[in-house]
Scaffold this motif. Structure first.
Motif, mmCIF file in Angstrom:
data_model
loop_
_atom_site.group_PDB
_atom_site.id
_atom_site.type_symbol
_atom_site.label_atom_id
_atom_site.label_comp_id
_atom_site.label_asym_id
_atom_site.label_seq_id
_atom_site.Cartn_x
_atom_site.Cartn_y
_atom_site.Cartn_z
ATOM 1 N N MET A 153 1.211 -1.449 -0.327
ATOM 2 C CA MET A 153 -0.249 -0.030 -0.770
ATOM 3 C C MET A 153 1.454 1.407 0.138
ATOM 4 O O MET A 153 0.359 1.904 -0.987
ATOM 5 N N ALA A 154 1.856 0.943 0.424
ATOM 6 C CA ALA A 154 2.927 2.607 0.915
ATOM 7 C C ALA A 154 4.074 2.648 -0.639
ATOM 8 O O ALA A 154 4.018 3.766 -0.855
ATOM 9 N N ARG A 155 3.691 1.373 -1.271
ATOM 10 C CA ARG A 155 4.649 1.538 -2.678
ATOM 11 C C ARG A 155 3.482 1.817 -3.276
ATOM 12 O O ARG A 155 4.519 3.195 -4.276
ATOM 13 N N ALA A 156 2.213 1.621 -3.451
ATOM 14 C CA ALA A 156 1.559 1.852 -4.734
ATOM 15 C C ALA A 156 1.550 3.807 -3.903
ATOM 16 O O ALA A 156 1.111 4.740 -4.390
ATOM 17 N N ILE A 157 1.354 4.891 -2.804
ATOM 18 C CA ILE A 157 1.209 5.362 -2.923
ATOM 19 C C ILE A 157 2.517 6.563 -3.384
ATOM 20 O O ILE A 157 2.460 7.242 -3.710
ATOM 21 N N ALA A 158 3.788 5.520 -3.110
ATOM 22 C CA ALA A 158 4.991 6.696 -3.401
ATOM 23 C C ALA A 158 5.092 6.353 -4.574
ATOM 24 O O ALA A 158 5.246 7.369 -5.006
ATOM 25 N N ASP A 159 4.616 4.990 -5.443
ATOM 26 C CA ASP A 159 4.346 5.757 -6.801
ATOM 27 C C ASP A 159 3.481 6.699 -7.267
ATOM 28 O O ASP A 159 4.182 7.367 -8.525
#
Length: 60
Positions: free
Chosen positions: A1-7
């Motif tokens: 989830m955090a990676r998707a937001i960062a992307d």
């Protein structure tokens, strides 16, 4: 989830930095000006609450 937001954030940042400068300024005005207005209003309201509470507390 955090990676998707960062992307998503990285994609937005890349898109914004590739815009011509006048569009960047226009977008900043459209986003930042109302945000600053809201924050200033909230700070003003909070200061009013605090000063009102202090004034009531000092009354004998």
């Amino acid at each position: 989830m955090a990676r998707a937001i960062a992307d998503r954030w990285d994609a937005l940042e890349l898109w914004l930095t590739q815009l011509p400068f006048p569009l960047q300024v226009g977008l900043a005005i459209v986003v930042v000006l109302p945000l600053c207005w809201v924050v200033a209003g909230l700070l003003d309201r909070a200061a009013g609450v605090v000063t009102g509470a202090l004034a009531r507390r000092k009354r004998p």
